[in-house]
Design an enzyme around this catalytic site. Sequence first.
Site, short mmCIF file in Angstrom:
data_model
loop_
_atom_site.label_atom_id
_atom_site.label_comp_id
_atom_site.label_asym_id
_atom_site.label_seq_id
_atom_site.Cartn_x
_atom_site.Cartn_y
_atom_site.Cartn_z
N SER A 94 0.89 -1.27 -0.06
CA SER A 94 -0.01 -0.18 -0.08
C SER A 94 0.83 1.16 -0.01
O SER A 94 2.00 1.21 0.12
CB SER A 94 -0.86 0.16 1.33
OG SER A 94 -0.11 0.07 2.47
N GLY B 141 0.51 5.11 -4.18
CA GLY B 141 0.00 6.32 -4.90
C GLY B 141 -1.37 5.78 -5.85
O GLY B 141 -1.44 6.11 -7.06
N GLU C 197 -11.78 2.51 -7.24
CA GLU C 197 -10.37 2.25 -6.60
C GLU C 197 -11.00 1.38 -5.30
O GLU C 197 -11.53 1.64 -4.39
CB GLU C 197 -9.71 3.62 -5.80
CG GLU C 197 -8.52 3.16 -5.33
CD GLU C 197 -7.88 4.45 -4.84
OE1 GLU C 197 -8.23 5.81 -5.12
OE2 GLU C 197 -7.09 4.31 -3.85
N THR D 156 11.17 -7.11 -10.59
CA THR D 156 9.80 -7.06 -11.22
C THR D 156 9.19 -8.26 -10.58
O THR D 156 7.96 -8.67 -10.70
CB THR D 156 9.77 -7.38 -12.57
OG1 THR D 156 10.67 -8.82 -13.16
CG2 THR D 156 10.47 -6.38 -13.48
N THR E 163 6.00 -7.87 -8.36
CA THR E 163 4.84 -7.58 -9.43
C THR E 163 4.21 -8.75 -10.13
O THR E 163 3.22 -8.99 -10.15
CB THR E 163 5.08 -6.34 -10.39
OG1 THR E 163 5.30 -5.29 -9.60
CG2 THR E 163 4.02 -6.13 -11.37
N LYS F 209 9.68 -7.93 -19.66
CA LYS F 209 9.78 -8.69 -18.67
C LYS F 209 8.32 -9.00 -17.94
O LYS F 209 7.76 -10.01 -17.84
CB LYS F 209 10.66 -8.37 -17.46
CG LYS F 209 11.51 -9.85 -17.02
CD LYS F 209 12.74 -9.41 -16.19
CE LYS F 209 13.10 -10.78 -15.46
NZ LYS F 209 14.16 -10.66 -14.47
N CYS G 3 -11.35 25.37 12.39
CA CYS G 3 -11.99 24.40 13.21
C CYS G 3 -11.70 24.56 14.79
O CYS G 3 -11.89 25.43 15.31
CB CYS G 3 -12.36 22.91 12.98
SG CYS G 3 -13.66 22.08 13.54
N GLY H 176 -8.61 24.91 15.61
CA GLY H 176 -7.90 26.28 15.43
C GLY H 176 -8.45 27.69 15.92
O GLY H 176 -8.01 28.48 16.07
N HIS I 56 -14.27 23.80 7.73
CA HIS I 56 -12.96 23.55 7.30
C HIS I 56 -12.94 23.79 5.56
O HIS I 56 -13.37 22.97 4.84
CB HIS I 56 -12.72 21.76 7.31
CG HIS I 56 -12.77 21.32 8.46
ND1 HIS I 56 -11.55 21.05 9.20
CD2 HIS I 56 -13.89 20.73 9.20
CE1 HIS I 56 -11.89 20.69 10.34
NE2 HIS I 56 -13.19 20.57 10.44
N GLU J 14 -10.28 23.63 3.96
CA GLU J 14 -9.30 22.83 3.33
C GLU J 14 -9.97 21.61 2.40
O GLU J 14 -9.53 21.07 1.43
CB GLU J 14 -8.46 22.19 4.17
CG GLU J 14 -9.12 21.24 5.24
CD GLU J 14 -9.60 21.61 6.30
OE1 GLU J 14 -9.81 22.95 6.49
OE2 GLU J 14 -9.56 20.97 7.51
N1 GLN Z 1 -12.94 19.03 18.71
C1 GLN Z 1 -13.71 20.35 18.23
C2 GLN Z 1 -15.33 20.12 18.19
O1 GLN Z 1 -15.56 18.71 17.93
C3 GLN Z 1 -13.11 20.74 16.71
C4 GLN Z 1 -13.31 19.51 15.80
C5 GLN Z 1 -12.44 19.76 14.51
O2 GLN Z 1 -11.42 20.50 14.57
N2 GLN Z 1 -12.76 19.14 13.43
O3 GLN Z 1 -16.02 20.79 17.78
#
Ligand code: GLN
Length: 549
Positions: free
Chosen positions: A19, A22, A147, A194, A197, A229, A392, A394, A523, A525
Amino acid sequence: MANHKKDTRYIFVTGGVMSGVGKGVTSSSIAAILQARGFSVTSMKIDPYVNVDAGTMNPTEHGEVFVLKDGTECDQDMGNYERFLECQLSQDNYMTTGSVYQEVIEKERKMHYKGKCVEVVPHIPYEIIRRIKKAGQTNKAEIVIIEIGGTVGEYQNILFLEAGRMMKMDMPGQILFVMVSFLPVPDKIGEMKTKPTQYAVRSLNSAGIQPDLIIARSIVPLDNKRKEKIAIFCNIRKKDVISAPDISSIYDVPVNFEKENLSQNILQKLNLKPRKKDFEKWRNLRKRIQNSQKKIKIGVVGKYFATGNFVLSDVYISVIESLKHASYAAGAQLDLYWIDSEIFEKDPKKLADLKQYAGIVVPGGFGSRGVEGIIQAIQFVRENKIPYLGLCYGMQLAVIEFARHVAKLKGAHTTEVNPRTLYPVIDILPEQKTILSQNRYGGTMRLGSYPAKIKKETIAFSAYKDTQISERHRHRYEVNPKFINRLEKAGLVFSATSPDRRLMEIAELPKKTHPFFVASQFHPEFQSNPFNPHPLFLKFIQTSEKNKK
Ligand code: GLN
């Protein structure tokens, strides 16, 4: 419109040898090159574990939990699919052994099988096939990439291979099997091997499956000899062995695959006529990445994640990718550092080291370990005007830091860590109290996309250039409404809230007091891709870059 049920094509991607070679990026890249040839493509991830979803797993077990728009908590590969395809996936694009069994058992209880003996084979593969076809339909896809997690030869993924085998029997011209394999180059020998594989292909053969393509992952490109091969021993044409050497950016993979004519090869095998060839956006991205020369040094402060001697940066893969997307757009190369917050708890003098970073990020998290160190770090970057992005947890910890040191609420905390604090500035969402008292942990946080409203004349507004946003969530706690007035009076700005203004979505400091101190309850991200970096990440990186000078 094509009948998606009858002529949809399906490409199964399996992993050989080991595993972590990629497979996710390979699946995403295959999807991307077919999309670039004008086909509507969707990607699906199968995880062979018994957990119903990824949400209840510890980060050291699983890496990042990616959250979809509809709130599905799933594997990080789903994030790669969304980033490569610029799409939004749903629950239909993800399944685990647990979710499949759960559904079959529920159906059995409801007499769905009309008194039949319900057996592992064929009923489990039938349910898997039903879901694969459904993913094609809901996404109106002409090609579905599936996948299969894990490595061939593992006990866990046999039933998924069985589903693939059965589909191939049913619609022979419409199914393709790709094996992503690993070719080691042992230090002492210096020669690419090889044999592993060959064994992996034998193992796949024993499941009744012959791979149509082998993607050969290694540290260097495959030479002609190795291709020959593999072709002979694995019963495959030489041109169906695709060399996939290590490269510096995952976003180079689609263009590299095209050098081996992969999309043409796949379309031919699937009997599909190519419609167009448009790799412009991938080539431009590659140029942008190559031209991003100046380094931008960013620190991520959090608790330390390790399994044995191995530190898992995978836990924050979407955060890292989002920082990269924003850096490329700013013409910079991300120079990322992990900072273990527990070192500040042991030695606060170490906080001064934070001055070397252009910007600091505190990502999401749970629990109490390392939290005091994170709060110290936030205080330091706030007072020293170092750009700060909180995600979050943070955001919650930034609110706590502000409450303690600016609003003078001594000992302010989140009830997640200290249920008896005098100042619970972060508290559990009311609807979450009952859920937790009944031990209903799986899939019950505040999950998925919710709309929010942004206040004008804030940093958030200058980033989004819009007052309406929709962002993905995963949390149980929130800024306690009882403290909002006091925090605002002390100077904290809640620049985004839920439309009913009950939930605080972004907290920030006014620009005149700090160049960039922005933290979101959601989030961001989960909604960034290399073609459209997320506005908050972009503003953070741009300000960090400017601040450097
Ligand atoms: N622990 C926090 C909550 O549950 C923040 C969760 C997080 O950062 N995804 O609200």
